[in-house]
Design a protein around this motif. Sequence first.
Motif, short mmCIF file in Angstrom:
data_model
loop_
_atom_site.label_atom_id
_atom_site.label_comp_id
_atom_site.label_asym_id
_atom_site.label_seq_id
_atom_site.Cartn_x
_atom_site.Cartn_y
_atom_site.Cartn_z
N GLY A 1 0.79 -1.26 0.07
CA GLY A 1 -0.02 -0.22 0.03
C GLY A 1 0.66 1.37 0.10
N CYS A 2 2.00 1.17 -0.60
CA CYS A 2 2.97 2.58 -0.55
C CYS A 2 2.44 3.60 -1.67
CB CYS A 2 4.32 1.90 -0.94
SG CYS A 2 4.98 0.89 0.37
N SER A 3 2.61 4.93 -1.15
CA SER A 3 2.51 5.98 -1.73
C SER A 3 3.56 6.76 -1.99
CB SER A 3 1.52 6.83 -1.33
OG SER A 3 1.77 7.20 0.15
N ASP A 4 4.98 6.22 -1.51
CA ASP A 4 6.18 6.68 -1.81
C ASP A 4 7.02 5.90 -2.77
OD1 ASP A 4 6.94 4.71 -0.15
OD2 ASP A 4 7.81 5.87 1.31
N ASP A 5 8.29 6.20 -2.35
CA ASP A 5 9.30 5.15 -3.24
C ASP A 5 9.81 4.16 -2.46
OD1 ASP A 5 10.62 6.59 -1.25
OD2 ASP A 5 12.41 7.67 -2.83
N THR A 6 9.22 3.50 -1.69
CA THR A 6 9.81 2.53 -0.74
C THR A 6 10.21 1.06 -1.88
OG1 THR A 6 8.23 2.69 0.90
CG2 THR A 6 9.10 0.42 0.66
N ALA A 7 9.39 1.07 -2.83
CA ALA A 7 9.81 -0.22 -3.52
C ALA A 7 11.23 0.09 -4.31
CB ALA A 7 8.61 -0.36 -4.44
N GLU A 8 11.52 1.35 -4.79
CA GLU A 8 12.52 1.79 -5.56
C GLU A 8 13.90 1.87 -4.95
OE1 GLU A 8 9.37 3.26 -5.90
OE2 GLU A 8 9.03 2.70 -7.80
N GLN A 9 13.49 2.19 -3.37
CA GLN A 9 14.70 2.50 -2.31
C GLN A 9 15.00 0.88 -2.29
OE1 GLN A 9 16.14 4.78 -1.18
NE2 GLN A 9 14.90 6.91 -1.55
N ALA A 10 14.28 0.14 -2.06
CA ALA A 10 14.72 -1.42 -1.85
C ALA A 10 15.09 -2.03 -2.95
CB ALA A 10 13.51 -2.28 -1.46
N ARG A 11 14.95 -1.64 -4.39
CA ARG A 11 15.50 -2.12 -5.34
C ARG A 11 16.82 -1.75 -5.61
NH1 ARG A 11 9.98 -1.57 -7.58
NH2 ARG A 11 9.14 -3.47 -7.86
N SER A 12 17.09 -0.67 -5.02
CA SER A 12 18.44 0.05 -5.22
C SER A 12 19.54 -0.81 -4.46
CB SER A 12 18.65 1.24 -4.73
OG SER A 12 18.59 1.42 -3.09
N ILE A 13 19.18 -1.63 -3.63
CA ILE A 13 20.06 -2.33 -2.77
C ILE A 13 20.20 -3.83 -3.75
CG2 ILE A 13 20.69 -3.75 -0.61
CD1 ILE A 13 20.50 -0.68 -0.35
N PRO A 14 21.49 -4.31 -3.84
CA PRO A 14 21.77 -5.38 -4.72
C PRO A 14 21.30 -6.70 -3.83
CG PRO A 14 23.57 -3.97 -5.02
CD PRO A 14 22.65 -3.53 -3.87
N GLY A 15 20.75 -7.52 -4.79
CA GLY A 15 20.28 -8.77 -4.07
C GLY A 15 18.86 -8.89 -3.33
N VAL A 16 18.19 -7.72 -3.13
CA VAL A 16 17.24 -7.61 -2.49
C VAL A 16 15.92 -7.82 -3.74
CG1 VAL A 16 15.55 -5.75 -1.28
CG2 VAL A 16 17.75 -6.17 -0.84
N THR A 17 14.84 -8.81 -3.30
CA THR A 17 13.71 -9.06 -4.01
C THR A 17 12.83 -8.25 -3.62
OG1 THR A 17 14.35 -11.42 -4.38
CG2 THR A 17 12.06 -10.56 -4.76
#
Length: 290
Positions: A54-70
């Motif tokens: 239910g995110c309205s911010d960049d949570t998913a993008e911030q997590a994807r910026s870390i190598p190896g994180v699904t």
Amino acid sequence: MAPLSRGSRGGRMTPRMSIVIPAHDEGPLLRRSLEKMLDGAQPGEFEVIVVANGCSDDTAEQARSIPGVTVVEIAEGSKIAALNMGDETARVFPRAYIDADVALSVSALRAMAEALESTSSPRAAAPVLVVDASHSSLPVRCHARIWEASAYRARGHVGSGVYAVNSAGRDRWGAFPDVIADDRFVQLRFSPDERMTLAGETFTVHAPRTMRALVRRGVRIELGNRQLPHTGTEQNRRGLLARVARSPRLWLSFPFYAWGYLVPKVVARRRPAGPVAWDRDSSLREEARR
């Protein structure tokens, strides 16, 4: 010392533990937590799954910026739905469930994995909880001093943002039920002898900045606890009072603890039945965005 290899799947290291992190509008704070948690980890050593719910911010993008994180995204803003989606995605045991705002090291991750791998009996594990009240008001710091002396901390505490289970332990329940206090729900699946608190390893959570924020959080905790059975509450309360009575240095702090303990109970009793919105101290998130 680097951990031993656990074999491979298609030429890749088999993760030694799956880590499920539900995250709702955590953004840069989540990235900071992931960077600290995985600093020093070998590629593929851990399977890290962030469920952005239910995110309205960049949570998913911030997590994807870390190598190896699904990263898995779901539309519903629900920690329980995120935990269940994380379980559907995760491949290995032991399995850890970690809040997005918790600070812990790769050493703590390895210690949880090692402890849970050491037995086939059902077990839950967590590092030692450290509450950082250094940026909180004086009343909140006083409250924290008393809470740290409570039996809840002393007897097999797993939860408050971090817990992990082995495969036999995860068999103790099916899908996560629709409860507020998922960590307490899991803790109650295990007897004190089945909970492992890992001496020498810690994780840190931040205390609310103000007493008002602490009371708001306390109301949510009280409502969550009412969904679950209580054990030894009266005995634990008497034990805490005895410890405070024997420690004059705690006497001036006790009124603030009593306020933070009793007021949420009164407010929760007056709260009408129904869904409980997540109410958190936003100052930590605001700082991470600066």
